[in-house]
Design an enzyme around this catalytic site. Structure first.
Site, PDB file in Angstrom:
ATOM      1  N   LYS A 165      -3.030  10.530   2.010  1.00 41.16           N
ATOM      2  CA  LYS A 165      -2.417   9.344   1.390  1.00 41.16           C
ATOM      3  C   LYS A 165      -0.908   9.548   1.244  1.00 41.16           C
ATOM      4  O   LYS A 165      -0.120   8.639   1.510  1.00 41.16           O
ATOM      5  CB  LYS A 165      -3.056   9.074   0.018  1.00 41.16           C
ATOM      6  CG  LYS A 165      -4.486   8.539   0.136  1.00 41.16           C
ATOM      7  CD  LYS A 165      -5.202   8.459  -1.211  1.00 41.16           C
ATOM      8  CE  LYS A 165      -6.668   8.056  -0.986  1.00 41.16           C
ATOM      9  NZ  LYS A 165      -7.443   7.981  -2.234  1.00 41.16           N
ATOM     10  N   GLN A 187      -7.467   9.894  -8.415  1.00 46.55           N
ATOM     11  CA  GLN A 187      -8.408  10.283  -7.361  1.00 46.55           C
ATOM     12  C   GLN A 187      -9.756  10.667  -7.984  1.00 46.55           C
ATOM     13  O   GLN A 187      -9.811  11.421  -8.949  1.00 46.55           O
ATOM     14  CB  GLN A 187      -7.827  11.443  -6.547  1.00 46.55           C
ATOM     15  CG  GLN A 187      -8.639  11.842  -5.328  1.00 46.55           C
ATOM     16  CD  GLN A 187      -8.672  10.782  -4.231  1.00 46.55           C
ATOM     17  OE1 GLN A 187      -7.784   9.955  -4.112  1.00 46.55           O
ATOM     18  NE2 GLN A 187      -9.715  10.788  -3.440  1.00 46.55           N
ATOM     19  N   ASP A 234      -6.023   0.632  -6.076  1.00 44.11           N
ATOM     20  CA  ASP A 234      -7.307   1.059  -5.502  1.00 44.11           C
ATOM     21  C   ASP A 234      -8.399   0.022  -5.753  1.00 44.11           C
ATOM     22  O   ASP A 234      -9.496   0.111  -5.190  1.00 44.11           O
ATOM     23  CB  ASP A 234      -7.730   2.370  -6.173  1.00 44.11           C
ATOM     24  CG  ASP A 234      -7.841   3.510  -5.198  1.00 44.11           C
ATOM     25  OD1 ASP A 234      -7.735   3.264  -3.991  1.00 44.11           O
ATOM     26  OD2 ASP A 234      -8.056   4.648  -5.650  1.00 44.11           O
TER      27      ASP A 234
HETATM   28  N1  GUN Z   1     -12.527   9.175  -3.924  1.00 49.36           N
HETATM   29  C1  GUN Z   1     -13.085   8.877  -2.719  1.00 49.36           C
HETATM   30  N2  GUN Z   1     -12.553   7.724  -2.245  1.00 49.36           N
HETATM   31  C2  GUN Z   1     -11.663   7.308  -3.154  1.00 49.36           C
HETATM   32  C3  GUN Z   1     -10.777   6.186  -3.223  1.00 49.36           C
HETATM   33  O1  GUN Z   1     -10.724   5.326  -2.346  1.00 49.36           O
HETATM   34  N3  GUN Z   1      -9.994   6.127  -4.323  1.00 49.36           N
HETATM   35  C4  GUN Z   1     -10.037   7.045  -5.318  1.00 49.36           C
HETATM   36  N4  GUN Z   1      -9.220   6.885  -6.366  1.00 49.36           N
HETATM   37  N5  GUN Z   1     -10.829   8.082  -5.293  1.00 49.36           N
HETATM   38  C5  GUN Z   1     -11.632   8.210  -4.210  1.00 49.36           C
END
Ligand code: GUN
Length: 307
Positions: A52, A96, A119
């Site tokens: 990311k 996350q 998100d």
């Molecule tokens: N863990 C696995 N996929 C994601 C996601 O798209 N966003 C977040 N914040 N955590 C994750």
């Protein structure tokens, strides 16, 4: 059979985003800013976060990584969330997942201001999305819709089977597909797809194969390697594989390879379109995070309404 090349489509999205970031900076405006909170050292999460950050840097989005130790208290993480909610220099932020056992994900997500929830995972964003109100969408399902749109694959009137009922993928995916098309924000085209008839299957579903065989589009987000077999897919179906499973394989440099939830070699020949793993849904998820960060910035800096 046509491969749905998420890597390529995501690259195109990133390149458009880079142009718009550059354009705004040339006008004297600041760059968008994303903050990423990661708790502990889960290796998969560290890889996702690194990807990311790299993607943000590529398009010119400023990114702040906030690392908190596994042992932090829930209230310390909640305090960080509140700090980021207030921080005017941060357009959007994500925490996350997964979080350590002793921290309530629900409490943490609920504390995030939905206007910064790029998100799209907070209860407020999900609730607003269900009611067709402006809100950020869960990144993986929006990425899937955007991928279908890039290949001009319609969903209207189609029978879509979603395997998996997680808050991150299955539930929002089903909701978005069954919606009447609407715009979540003025320039957010992904939600123009919908109008499908959706069946949601999960680990307790009986006769999964029989249900899948009636599907025009199958979206598998079960976290179970090679769950979808060739005899579960009708000829000409579209198959979207959300699975990212690590399988030990000494012939790969890291000692493992990534496999999806679809038995790709057997299923692919029956499909009209199918996503590869890796290079299908994964890059689209990150592209949507960037796109929504840029929308959060536009909502604030350029004055788009996000009521
Ligand atoms: N863990 C696995 N996929 C994601 C996601 O798209 N966003 C977040 N914040 N955590 C994750």
């Amino acid at each position: 059979m046509i491969l749905l090349d998420g890597k390529k489509v995501a690259q195109e999205i990133r390149s458009k985003l880079r142009d718009s970031v550059t354009f705004n900076i040339e006008k004297g405006l600041r760059a968008p800013k994303l903050a990423i909170v990661i708790v502990g050292h889960n290796p998969a999460s560290e890889t996702y976060v690194a990807n990311k950050i790299k993607a943000c840097q590529e398009v010119g989005i400023e990114v702040e990584k906030i690392v908190m130790e596994e042992s932090i208290k829930e209230r310390e993480l909640l305090a960080m969330v509140r700090r980021l909610n207030r921080d005017k220099s941060v357009d959007g932020f994500i925490v996350q997942l997964p979080l350590p056992e002793h921290i309530s994900e629900a409490k943490v997500l609920t504390a995030i201001d939905f206007r910064k929830d790029v998100d799209g995972l907070t209860p407020m964003s999900m609730g607003r999305a269900i009611q067709g109100l402006p809100a950020f969408r869960s990144a993986t399902p929006s990425g899937i819709l955007e991928l279908l749109q890039a290949y001009a694959i319609p969903t209207e009137g189609k029978h879509v089977v979603v395997i998996g009922r997680s808050n991150i993928v299955g539930k929002p995916m089903a909701m978005m597909l069954m919606q009447r098309p609407y715009l979540s924000l003025p320039n957010m085209s992904a939600s123009a797809l919908g109008d499908a008839t959706v069946t949601v299957c999960h680990s307790k579903t009986r006769r999964l194969g029989a249900i899948c065989r009636t599907a025009d589009i199958i979206i598998v987000a079960a976290g179970s390697p090679k769950l979808l077999k060739a005899n579960m897919v009708k000829e000409g179906a579209v198959v979207i594989d959300v699975g990212i499973n690590r399988m030990d394989d000494a012939s790969f440099p890291r000692g493992y390879r990534l496999v999806g939830d679809v038995d790709f070699e057997a299923v692919a020949p029956k499909c009209s379109y199918i996503t590869p793993v890796p290079g299908g849904v994964g890059p689209m998820t990150i592209a949507m995070l960037l796109k929504q960060t840029s929308l959060a910035y536009s909502a604030k800096v350029l004055g788009l309404k996000m009521k």
